[in-house]
Design a protein around this motif. Structure first.
Motif, short mmCIF file in Angstrom:
data_model
loop_
_atom_site.label_atom_id
_atom_site.label_comp_id
_atom_site.label_asym_id
_atom_site.label_seq_id
_atom_site.Cartn_x
_atom_site.Cartn_y
_atom_site.Cartn_z
N MET A 22 0.58 -0.97 0.25
CA MET A 22 0.10 0.25 -0.16
C MET A 22 0.19 1.26 0.03
O MET A 22 0.73 2.25 0.24
CB MET A 22 -1.02 0.33 1.70
CG MET A 22 -1.72 -0.87 1.65
SD MET A 22 -3.38 -1.43 0.05
CE MET A 22 -4.31 -0.20 1.33
N ASP A 23 2.16 1.10 -0.15
CA ASP A 23 3.40 2.30 0.25
C ASP A 23 3.85 2.10 -1.33
O ASP A 23 4.54 3.72 -1.14
CB ASP A 23 3.82 1.89 1.52
CG ASP A 23 4.64 0.87 0.70
OD1 ASP A 23 4.02 -0.38 0.30
OD2 ASP A 23 6.51 1.33 1.35
N VAL A 24 3.31 2.25 -2.21
CA VAL A 24 3.90 2.13 -3.38
C VAL A 24 2.74 1.90 -4.40
O VAL A 24 2.70 1.12 -4.13
CB VAL A 24 5.16 1.56 -3.79
CG1 VAL A 24 5.63 1.02 -5.24
CG2 VAL A 24 6.09 0.81 -2.72
N GLY A 25 2.71 3.17 -4.98
CA GLY A 25 1.60 2.70 -6.81
C GLY A 25 2.19 1.96 -7.51
O GLY A 25 2.65 1.83 -8.87
N LEU A 26 2.41 0.48 -7.49
CA LEU A 26 2.48 -0.81 -8.06
C LEU A 26 1.11 -1.05 -8.42
O LEU A 26 -0.12 -0.94 -8.49
CB LEU A 26 2.79 -2.25 -7.25
CG LEU A 26 3.95 -2.03 -6.17
CD1 LEU A 26 3.54 -3.77 -5.27
CD2 LEU A 26 5.28 -2.04 -6.83
N PRO A 27 2.20 -0.80 -10.10
CA PRO A 27 0.59 -1.35 -11.16
C PRO A 27 -0.35 -2.32 -11.26
O PRO A 27 -1.57 -2.59 -11.33
CB PRO A 27 0.83 -1.10 -12.58
CG PRO A 27 2.44 -1.13 -12.25
CD PRO A 27 2.68 -0.77 -10.94
N TRP A 28 0.45 -3.71 -10.62
CA TRP A 28 -0.41 -4.68 -10.64
C TRP A 28 -1.60 -4.71 -8.94
O TRP A 28 -1.87 -5.68 -8.87
CB TRP A 28 0.32 -5.74 -10.54
CG TRP A 28 1.71 -5.93 -9.57
CD1 TRP A 28 1.46 -6.08 -8.64
CD2 TRP A 28 2.92 -5.50 -9.56
NE1 TRP A 28 2.71 -6.40 -8.23
CE2 TRP A 28 3.55 -5.72 -8.76
CE3 TRP A 28 3.80 -4.76 -11.33
CZ2 TRP A 28 4.80 -5.43 -8.40
CZ3 TRP A 28 4.42 -4.29 -11.38
CH2 TRP A 28 5.48 -4.93 -9.90
N GLU A 29 -1.79 -3.76 -8.42
CA GLU A 29 -2.31 -3.41 -7.29
C GLU A 29 -3.53 -2.71 -7.49
O GLU A 29 -4.27 -2.25 -6.48
CB GLU A 29 -1.58 -2.82 -6.30
CG GLU A 29 -0.17 -4.55 -5.43
CD GLU A 29 -1.30 -5.36 -4.80
OE1 GLU A 29 -2.05 -5.20 -4.20
OE2 GLU A 29 -0.74 -6.85 -5.44
N GLY A 30 -3.61 -2.73 -8.54
CA GLY A 30 -4.62 -1.78 -9.20
C GLY A 30 -6.17 -2.47 -9.00
O GLY A 30 -6.06 -3.91 -9.43
N THR A 31 -7.09 -1.73 -9.30
CA THR A 31 -8.29 -2.82 -9.31
C THR A 31 -9.48 -2.18 -10.65
O THR A 31 -10.90 -2.31 -10.44
CB THR A 31 -8.85 -2.96 -8.11
OG1 THR A 31 -9.07 -1.55 -7.70
CG2 THR A 31 -8.94 -3.91 -6.91
N ASP A 32 -8.67 -1.21 -11.77
CA ASP A 32 -9.28 -1.44 -12.05
C ASP A 32 -10.51 -1.43 -13.43
O ASP A 32 -11.20 -1.17 -14.31
CB ASP A 32 -8.26 -0.38 -13.07
CG ASP A 32 -7.30 -1.13 -13.39
OD1 ASP A 32 -6.67 -1.62 -12.83
OD2 ASP A 32 -6.79 -1.47 -14.63
N LYS A 33 -9.51 -3.45 -13.64
CA LYS A 33 -10.60 -3.98 -14.04
C LYS A 33 -11.96 -4.97 -13.49
O LYS A 33 -12.53 -5.89 -14.40
CB LYS A 33 -9.64 -5.05 -14.64
CG LYS A 33 -8.28 -4.45 -15.79
CD LYS A 33 -7.94 -5.77 -16.36
CE LYS A 33 -7.06 -4.91 -17.41
NZ LYS A 33 -7.04 -5.46 -18.93
N ALA A 34 -11.92 -4.53 -12.06
CA ALA A 34 -12.18 -4.96 -11.39
C ALA A 34 -14.05 -5.19 -12.37
O ALA A 34 -14.83 -5.92 -12.28
CB ALA A 34 -12.91 -4.90 -9.90
N PRO A 35 -14.44 -3.95 -12.60
CA PRO A 35 -16.32 -4.07 -13.29
C PRO A 35 -16.36 -3.74 -14.38
O PRO A 35 -17.36 -4.67 -14.50
CB PRO A 35 -15.88 -1.95 -13.38
CG PRO A 35 -15.20 -1.29 -12.54
CD PRO A 35 -13.99 -2.15 -12.15
N LEU A 36 -14.62 -4.74 -15.23
CA LEU A 36 -15.08 -5.31 -16.62
C LEU A 36 -15.45 -6.97 -15.74
O LEU A 36 -16.26 -7.77 -17.31
CB LEU A 36 -14.03 -5.24 -16.94
CG LEU A 36 -13.44 -3.91 -18.28
CD1 LEU A 36 -11.64 -3.63 -18.09
CD2 LEU A 36 -14.73 -3.52 -18.71
N LEU A 37 -15.03 -7.56 -14.80
CA LEU A 37 -15.39 -8.72 -14.17
C LEU A 37 -16.28 -8.81 -13.78
O LEU A 37 -17.30 -10.18 -14.06
CB LEU A 37 -14.14 -8.97 -12.89
CG LEU A 37 -12.64 -9.04 -13.77
CD1 LEU A 37 -11.29 -9.44 -13.26
CD2 LEU A 37 -12.43 -10.05 -15.13
#
Length: 396
Positions: free
Chosen positions: A380-395
């Motif tokens: 939670m302390d680094v903006g890691l791209p694989w920690e995003g949940t931007d594709k949740a609405p698509l699923l």
């Protein structure tokens, strides 16, 4: 099916643990190469023991890196200053192999077309795993989440001079009792802290200090806290003076469980640190975590493991498997179909989507070294791209 009533423990270690020291040296070298040449190919592995650090590195790069000097900088930044092991006096041995440059021109994966992405195949075979569950805000299992928090706080107490007598090496472990598949109480907490030889403290004083400055702050805002029956162990085998490589050896990649899910879920046996973005055993693990986290964020399952199997010479994984451990609101096969429809697991696609070649230039002080302590996932302390949940609405 996931078990309902059980107890599970996970451990973490501080950045001064010898295994983590090796991981940080390996990833610091990777950062330096990629900062100078984003298309560098690097595999760097380290071993450390009393008074000596050994580095084996294979690389092809237009950059030039003073490998021993980078290692000494990492050792100094971690805080090793005692007689048996320090950045100034330790021996740094290297075995270096410069690889031939590839015969084809380097292409930025962010700008590749479909045909070019398909042409970039897996350079090694392997199985990678990603996991997520709804036990914490980071969608990580609670035992490893708490163990990391304790380890970070143990390191911070030293660096912020609250407990200035501490040495860099430390270990934490948390046991969590589960009931009906959910965390129910904190069963046990273990802290193992090393001390500087010139300021040793007795076990009772150390226990009081660590409870006040480490355990209490970590659990202050946690839903589950230690209770009257929680067993707390602080240096159960007695005082540890100096610790680190003078006490026990270290090796790159030996803390795979600490790097991932604390063995609550499966993880690949391959090291994550010290490998450039072309290595699918590293970047595939990040992509699998990304998919699993979005599945849980979408509410498709309370827990999800994504398994990707790669074969040499092929771009797409030969198998994409999902296990929701009986917590899915749709069949696992359906979840797997949705994942494959919305996630691209080809190596070049992963590199481009996560900007993995250029992250060391974006993050001041390097990117990959940040991952080498306290976990490659769930951060939670680094903006890691694989920690995003931007594709949740698509699923969903």
């Amino acid at each position: 099916m996931m078990k309902q009533d059980f107890m599970f423990t996970s451990e973490s270690v501080t950045e001064g643990h010898p295994d983590k020291l090796c991981d940080q040296v390996s990833d610091a070298l990777l950062d330096r190469f990629l900062q100078q040449d984003p298309f560098s190919r690097v595999v760097a592995e380290c071993a450390v023991s009393k008074g000596i650090l050994f580095i084996a590195a294979r690389f092809a790069s237009a950059g030039s890196v003073d490998i021993p000097e980078v290692a000494r900088q990492v050792i100094a930044q971690i805080g090793y200053e005692h007689t048996d092991f320090n950045a100034r006096d330790c021996t740094v041995m290297t075995s270096l192999m410069e690889l031939p440059s590839p015969p084809y021109p380097n292409l930025d994966e962010r700008e590749m077309d479909e045909e070019e992405i398909d042409a970039v195949t897996a350079k090694n075979q392997g199985n990678v795993f990603g996991f997520a569950c709804n036990q914490t805000a980071a969608l990580m299992p609670l035992p490893i989440w708490l163990s990391h928090k304790l380890a970070r706080r143990l390191g911070a107490a030293r660096l912020q001079k609250q407990l200035s007598y501490l040495a860099p090496d430390g270990k934490t472990q948390v046991g969590v009792e589960y009931r009906d598949g959910r965390p129910n109480r904190i069963h046990s907490i273990t802290l193992v802290a090393s001390q500087q030889s010139n300021t040793p403290r007795g076990v009772r004083s150390l226990r009081d200090d660590l409870y006040q400055h480490v355990i209490e702050p970590v659990f202050l805002n946690e839903q589950l806290r230690p209770d009257a029956r929680t067993r707390i162990f602080i240096n159960p085998d007695g005082p540890i003076i100096d610790g680190g490589p003078s006490l026990h050896s270290g090796l790159t990649g030996r803390k795979s469980a600490v790097d991932t899910y604390g063995e609550y879920s499966r993880h690949a046996e391959s090291a994550l640190s010290g490998k450039d973005p072309s290595r699918i055993d590293r970047v595939g693990a990040y992509a699998a975590r990304y998919a699993a986290k979005n599945v849980v964020a979408a509410g498709l399952a309370q827990a999800c493991e994504v398994h990707l199997a790669y074969s040499l010479g092929m771009a797409r994984p030969v198998s994409v498997q999902v296990d929701s451990f009986g917590t899915g609101r749709v069949p696992d096969a359906d979840i797997a179909d949705r994942i494959q429809a919305h996630f691209d697991f080809r190596p070049a696609a992963i590199i481009g989507a996560f900007n993995l070649r250029y992250q060391p230039q974006v993050f001041r002080g390097g990117f990959y070294r940040r991952l080498a302590a306290y976990g490659h996932v769930g951060r939670m302390d680094v903006g890691l791209p694989w920690e995003g949940t931007d594709k949740a609405p698509l699923l969903g």
